[in-house]
Write a protein that holds these residues in place. Sequence first.
Motif, PDB file in Angstrom:
ATOM      1  N   THR A  17       8.711   4.181  -1.358  1.00 34.73           N
ATOM      2  CA  THR A  17       8.588   3.011  -0.805  1.00 34.73           C
ATOM      3  C   THR A  17       9.480   2.129  -1.483  1.00 34.73           C
ATOM      4  O   THR A  17       9.934   2.175  -2.452  1.00 34.73           O
ATOM      5  N   LYS A  18       9.414   0.869  -0.748  1.00 35.69           N
ATOM      6  CA  LYS A  18      10.419  -0.063  -1.343  1.00 35.69           C
ATOM      7  C   LYS A  18       9.588  -0.914  -2.206  1.00 35.69           C
ATOM      8  O   LYS A  18      10.377  -1.363  -3.348  1.00 35.69           O
ATOM      9  N   SER A  19       8.404  -1.428  -1.803  1.00 31.33           N
ATOM     10  CA  SER A  19       7.535  -2.066  -2.767  1.00 31.33           C
ATOM     11  C   SER A  19       6.616  -1.268  -3.447  1.00 31.33           C
ATOM     12  O   SER A  19       6.230  -0.116  -3.005  1.00 31.33           O
ATOM     13  N   LYS A  20       5.779  -1.951  -4.569  1.00 32.51           N
ATOM     14  CA  LYS A  20       4.840  -1.223  -5.245  1.00 32.51           C
ATOM     15  C   LYS A  20       3.550  -1.040  -4.444  1.00 32.51           C
ATOM     16  O   LYS A  20       3.412  -1.426  -3.242  1.00 32.51           O
ATOM     17  N   ILE A  21       2.741  -0.432  -5.013  1.00 36.10           N
ATOM     18  CA  ILE A  21       1.243   0.080  -4.353  1.00 36.10           C
ATOM     19  C   ILE A  21       0.468  -0.936  -3.975  1.00 36.10           C
ATOM     20  O   ILE A  21      -0.034  -1.009  -2.811  1.00 36.10           O
ATOM     21  N   VAL A  52      -3.294  -2.872  -0.398  1.00 39.69           N
ATOM     22  CA  VAL A  52      -2.470  -1.667  -0.537  1.00 39.69           C
ATOM     23  C   VAL A  52      -1.292  -1.614   0.627  1.00 39.69           C
ATOM     24  O   VAL A  52      -1.424  -2.419   1.660  1.00 39.69           O
ATOM     25  N   ASN A  53      -0.289  -1.164   0.121  1.00 40.66           N
ATOM     26  CA  ASN A  53       1.026  -1.013   0.695  1.00 40.66           C
ATOM     27  C   ASN A  53       0.712  -0.009   2.014  1.00 40.66           C
ATOM     28  O   ASN A  53       0.475   1.165   1.477  1.00 40.66           O
ATOM     29  N   LYS A  54       0.718  -0.100   3.026  1.00 40.57           N
ATOM     30  CA  LYS A  54       0.444   0.724   4.172  1.00 40.57           C
ATOM     31  C   LYS A  54       1.257   2.018   3.994  1.00 40.57           C
ATOM     32  O   LYS A  54       0.913   3.187   4.389  1.00 40.57           O
ATOM     33  N   ARG A  55       2.636   1.984   3.751  1.00 39.92           N
ATOM     34  CA  ARG A  55       3.644   2.963   3.529  1.00 39.92           C
ATOM     35  C   ARG A  55       3.053   4.102   2.677  1.00 39.92           C
ATOM     36  O   ARG A  55       3.348   5.301   2.685  1.00 39.92           O
TER      37      ARG A  55
END
Lengths: 480, 93
Positions: A17-21, A52-55
């Motif tokens: 992912t690009k960003s953290k969880i 939460v990061n959806k990805r």
Amino acid sequence: MKYETVIGLEVHVELATKSKIFCSCSAHSFGAEPNSHVCPACCGMPGMLPVVNKRVVDYGMKAGMMLNCHINRTTTFDKKSYYYPDLPAAYQTTQWFAPVAVNGTVEIETSGGKKSVRIKQIHMEEDAGKLVHDIREDTTHVDFNRTSVPLIEIVSQPDLSGAEEVEAYLERLKTLLRYAKVAECEMAHGTMRCDVNLSVRPEGSNVLGVRTEMKNMNSIEAIKRAIEYEVSRHIDAIENGTEVLVQETRRWDDIKGKSYAMRTKETAGDYRYFPDPNVMPIVIDDEWFDSIKATLPELPEVKKARYTGEYGLSDYDADQLTKSIAVCECFEDAYSVCGNAKDAANWMISEVMSLLNVKKMTYDMLDLNGITLGELIVLVSGGKVGRANAKKILAAIFDDPSIVPEEYAKANGFIVSNDTGLIATVVKETVAADPKSVADFKGGKEKALMALFGKCMKQLKGNCDPQVLRKILIDHINGL
Amino acid sequence: MERETLRLLEMLNQLRLTEEQKEKVISFCNNREAALKALDAIDTENVERMVHVMPVLTVVREDIVSQPYTAEELQQGAPETDEGYWCVPKVME
């Protein structure tokens, strides 16, 4: 007495992912200044709220589907007590009660045949930061850049029975997750790490022996050496009483070729898991589930069968192409433009892969536009550009994806000339300057013709249809 | 609560209690235990599992990077920093 080894793996994979969880800090901080990718959330500051990061859920679900798991439609996060400064909240946010995926299988193949390895669960969690112990003697330095980088932990059942199966299992995991494009899975980069749980028991027994765990193994070769060492240590302890085996966590020192006790193994109860009230339950509805299912890739073995069957490629070519999803995609795009699978495969295997090797890139790092490659192949097969110049164009495309092959060929004088007058002039001059080769060819030495051909082609800068040049050259020599 | 259970909890929570504190904790927990056991008497057979106390589900964000804080800002309250790192007591000997 004969013994059998029982191994279960816990594999941590960093998601791409690009960003953290749980926060929007960048998940990519390799080589960055310490604590340059941090915020109050990943620093565990009071009052922060994780989101939460959806990805991460997308990728967790997709990994589960690739490993034939059941996807929990309601998945929740829990707190796991953890008293080390690399996770400053004093707990890790992970999944215990309802992980995203459970009950899967991974098929492996070794010299012993095919085997199905059961997957207990896949859970999503945050990574810990880094502790640096050697800057100063009196303190430990903490870098939170890696804190909260998203991981999935893939927990297998104890179905593996030796180093060969472990290697096959890890390779298969890598392939599946890379095909799904959810993770890099590069052990050397730390984006895939493995804990090995191992015990031995008399062959045929159904009672498990004392289990030890080796944590954070980051190379398949080291894992194989560690397994050999541990099996031998366990058997020695059982047969010769060299030591009393206890359930514990051990550290593998690959340089010394030995494992060392780190701490007695915690049990699940020791971690005191409890639901994280700060993270709301994730409910995966049919629309979300189906949208991820629709993105599942064709599996490598299915692709290979299609390449050999539908495209008529050899087993060797199909094997080479299916080693990486990036190579497959480039090949398929190139084929869609040039319409000749064998041509596209040859370009991929002989030219593109060579370029990757020269640039010390892995197949998965390939970022070549297959459509552009297809256009280049069409220029060559249509006789517009010679192969030598086409290789130069390919090298240019590699470095600059905006290049259009035909435009580049025109701008650099790579378009094959149909000027037979020019070709005849070059042939006449080349032949006149090399009477020895002419005599050799007339004396029956075919290689002499190739020497003259090469000189002519060099004079013409490769911009000549080889068949036309060959005919004019032979006609001229015969006419002497 | 047994003293052995308390010893395990002390170890897991990295605490060292005095004898007086231990007696207090054991007494407190034993009193609460009776109250907790009363919950076992409640029939929850057909009650749907509660996954969260809040009636809010699926709070997610898109995978977009933003970096509104600097290390200097976040380290203002740190007892000690060094070259961008937080400093903590030595955790390895």
